[in-house]
Write a protein that holds these residues in place. Structure first.
Motif, short mmCIF file in Angstrom:
data_model
loop_
_atom_site.label_atom_id
_atom_site.label_comp_id
_atom_site.label_asym_id
_atom_site.label_seq_id
_atom_site.Cartn_x
_atom_site.Cartn_y
_atom_site.Cartn_z
N VAL A 443 -6.57 -21.40 -37.09
CA VAL A 443 -5.73 -20.12 -37.25
C VAL A 443 -4.73 -19.90 -35.82
N ARG A 444 -3.77 -19.61 -37.15
CA ARG A 444 -2.56 -18.44 -36.40
C ARG A 444 -3.15 -16.94 -35.85
N TYR A 445 -2.91 -17.08 -34.55
CA TYR A 445 -3.24 -15.78 -33.85
C TYR A 445 -2.74 -14.95 -33.63
N LYS A 446 -2.80 -13.87 -34.44
CA LYS A 446 -1.51 -12.69 -34.31
C LYS A 446 -1.24 -11.85 -32.75
N LEU A 447 -1.34 -12.65 -31.93
CA LEU A 447 -1.49 -12.89 -30.44
C LEU A 447 -0.39 -13.35 -29.71
N TRP A 487 5.57 -16.11 -22.46
CA TRP A 487 4.42 -16.11 -22.88
C TRP A 487 3.21 -15.37 -22.81
N ASP A 488 3.84 -13.83 -23.19
CA ASP A 488 3.72 -12.56 -23.34
C ASP A 488 3.87 -12.30 -24.48
N THR A 489 4.49 -13.82 -25.69
CA THR A 489 4.89 -13.03 -26.96
C THR A 489 4.36 -13.12 -27.65
N VAL A 490 3.60 -12.17 -28.67
CA VAL A 490 2.89 -11.81 -29.44
C VAL A 490 3.80 -12.60 -30.66
N LEU A 491 2.88 -13.38 -31.53
CA LEU A 491 3.09 -14.42 -32.56
C LEU A 491 3.04 -13.51 -33.97
N SER A 492 3.41 -13.31 -33.56
CA SER A 492 3.93 -12.50 -35.22
C SER A 492 5.10 -10.70 -35.62
N ARG A 493 5.88 -10.98 -36.11
CA ARG A 493 6.42 -10.08 -36.44
C ARG A 493 6.31 -8.92 -36.51
N GLU A 494 4.92 -8.36 -36.76
CA GLU A 494 4.40 -7.32 -37.03
C GLU A 494 4.31 -6.71 -36.10
#
Length: 619
Positions: A443-447, A487-494
């Motif tokens: 899973v590539r969590y958008k978190l 570390w607090d970067t969400v891994l999605s450009r959305e």
């Protein structure tokens, strides 16, 4: 008829039970407001009768006189009733919004228990369960859940508003309210039957047809298919098929409405006869002087107001859908599938120190047999395998040989049809805290990056030192440095300040997640072909990194690319649902069997690709 009544009561019990679980005292307040609002029209009818009776004296003596006081009181009461009605309406609107939100949350809490509360995932692949979950999600998508309390309030107010006038009509003739009630009850039965049939069609065959139409519409309007629509000239075909699919769905609804038309006309005729009988008798009584003007006004208003017992239009239709959805949710909630959610919310988890020196665990499979749903031949058929603690094992074989099936059994996602699987001497479900895994479709969590890595062992999600060590061991230090919020970067450009990752970067995040599991105590690490989208060199580099940082642990690697797994202590070949070959790379090459032929073929293809300057992506 009895079955219909029982079914209706069951749906109401399900809906009210879910509402009470979700909001409790708010539901009681809302019910009291709805009943009060429903009684106001009956009180207004009686007050109007009192006003009509008091008007002659008020006209003769004036409103300020003793004789005019009843008229003044009646007028004041009517104004007060209007004010109370507005207050009730405003209060119900506010309370219903809160209840609707809590109700929707309760529904998804139940769905979460069903989806997450089972040890494995096999039950979630049951078509019947999948259909039920889809129907509930469709109801939410159409806004059914969010309108439940509002629509129910409208129906309650309408029904109470209709019952009050019937009580008033008892003062005229005992049979009058019974006749009107029977007429409206018949009309409601016809409407409810049509509504329930329409809802059933809407969430079953109609839903299938609508989903097909909506999918075709998405192909026309959304960017994902825009390129191929133009290259292959599919635009006209897509529009035509969308129109056909949508008309097909509408035709189903039109046919259903046509089938109910006869019953609807019969119910309307009964209503006309009932009203004509009551109003005709009332007119005759008034003509004979048996009913005075004030009573005539009250009784006529009561007859007209009894129409509130009829259909409530859209509110009743929407409530019918809510009742159907609630019945499905309640059935899921009470089923054996809906167990308590495992684990504890991350915020409530105690901080845990990383394990200083995790130990490898032994893996043992005995005569394992497993057959996928819908297939006759077993994927695994009597497979036996022992993996000593601390050994690195590679599992190879042709497509469909059962490699990923074996991994899913080791993780406890499925139960074998026969035989046994043990990890560290325990069933896999009971040994999950000893297992770290990177699945083929991880899973590539958008978190946030913190959560993507910390999910390997939730108690460490707030331990920055452990997360940094895991990411460093996975070769992802450079990734952390380039992210805008670390570390607090969400891994999605959305999302605001979010960032997208490349395939290779996601591989490192997934590996870091598995290594976090190691720092939490996992002794078995599994890598199940998560690198199929990478080229051979990148996959080899990842595997080498994996082998380097997991010394002394038990590791299992699954890959089609044999050059990537040759460093493993031991290699087994799965064929025919069993272990066909077992040994080191050198031993299997000397044996000249399945592994040697596969390795030689891949080596030749890679060499040919390298010589022509082409990249061999997958063998």
């Amino acid at each position: 008829m009895t079955r219909t009544v029982v079914s209706s009561l069951s749906r109401w019990r399900a809906l009210l039970g879910l509402l009470w679980s979700a909001a409790r005292w708010r539901v009681a307040v809302f019910g009291a407001l709805a009943v009060s609002a429903g009684l106001l029209p009956s009180v207004a009818i009686l007050t109007t009768g009192a006003l009509v009776a008091a008007i002659p004296a008020a006209v003769e003596h004036g409103l300020e006189s003793e004789a005019g006081r009843p008229a003044l009181l009646a007028l004041s009461a009517l104004v007060l009733l209007l004010a109370v009605a507005e207050v009730c309406s405003a209060a119900m609107t506010q309370v219903s919004r809160t209840i609707n939100t809590l109700f929707t949350l309760e529904v998804y809490r139940v769905l979460a228990r069903v989806s997450l509360g089972t040890p494995g995932v096999a039950i979630l692949e049951d078509p019947a369960l999948a259909d039920e979950l889809q129907r509930i999600r469709d109801a939410d998508r159409r806004g059914v859940l969010w309108q439940t309390t509002t629509r129910m309030g409208s129906v309650i107010i309408s029904r109470v508003s209709g019952i009050g006038p019937l009580v008033v009509l008892l003062a005229f003739r005992w049979w009058a309210p019974l006749l009107l009630f029977a007429g409206w009850h018949l009309a409601n039965m016809v409407f409810v039957r049509a509504t329930e049939r329409g809802v059933h069609i809407d969430v079953s065959e109609g839903a299938v047809r609508q989903r097909r139409a909506e999918y075709l519409r998405s192909l026309v309007l959304e960017p994902s298919a825009a390129k191929e629509n133009r290259v292959f000239g599919l635009g006209g075909w897509m529009v035509g098929r969308y129109a056909d699919a949508w008309q097909d769905a509408l035709r189903l609804m039109w046919n259903n409405r046509g089938a109910q038309r006869g019953l609807s006309l019969a119910a309307a005729a009964v209503l006309i006869v009932a009203h004509a009988a009551v109003l005709g008798t009332l007119a005759a009584a008034a003509g004979r002087g048996e009913v005075g003007a004030p009573a005539l006004v009250v009784f006529v208003q009561a007859v007209v107001a009894s129409s509130a017992l009829g259909t409530v239009g859209a509110a009743q239709w929407w409530l019918g859908q809510s009742l159907g959805a609630a019945a499905r949710v309640a059935a899921l909630r009470d089923s054996p599938v809906a167990r308590l959610l495992p684990g504890t919310p991350a915020a409530a988890l105690p901080a845990a120190a990383p394990v200083a020196a995790p130990r490898g665990v032994a893996v043992r499979l005995r005569d394992v047999r497993f057959t996928w749903r819908g297939r006759e031949a077993p994927t695994l058929d009597g497979l036996t395998l022992d993996v000593p603690a601390g050994q690195s094992l590679a599992i190879v074989g042709e497509n469909g040989a059962g490699k990923s099936t074996l991994i899913k059994l080791l993780c406890g996602l499925y139960e074998p049809d026969a035989g046994s699987v043990a990890v560290d001497g325990l069933p896999p479900v009971d040994a999950r805290d000893r297992i770290g895994v990177i699945l083929q479709d991880f899973v590539r969590y958008k978190l946030t990056l913190r959560e993507n890595v910390g999910f390997g062992h939730l108690p460490l999600v707030g331990d920055r030192e452990s997360l940094e060590a895991a990411l460093r061991d996975a070769g992802g230090t450079g990734l952390l440095e380039r992210l805008p919020r670390g570390w607090d970067t969400v891994l999605s450009r959305e999302f605001t300040d979010g960032a997208d990752l490349s395939g290779g970067e996601w591989q490192r995040v997934a590996l870091a997640r598995a290594l976090t599991a190691v720092r939490g105590g996992a002794g078995l690490l599994i890598l199940d072909e998560p690198t199929a989208s990478l080229d051979v060199r990148a996959e080899t580099e990842l595997f080498e990194r994996f082998m380097e940082v997991t010394r002394d642990l038990t590791t299992i690697l699954v890959s089609h690319r044999l050059s990537s797994v040759r460093r493993a202590d031991r290699i087994v070949v799965i064929d025919g649902g069993r272990v066909a070959e077992d040994g080191s790379h050198a031993e299997l090459m000397r044996a000249g069997g399945i592994y040697a032929r596969m390795f030689t073929l891949q080596a030749e293809r890679f060499a040919a690709g390298d010589a022509t300057g082409e990249e061999v992506v997958h063998a």
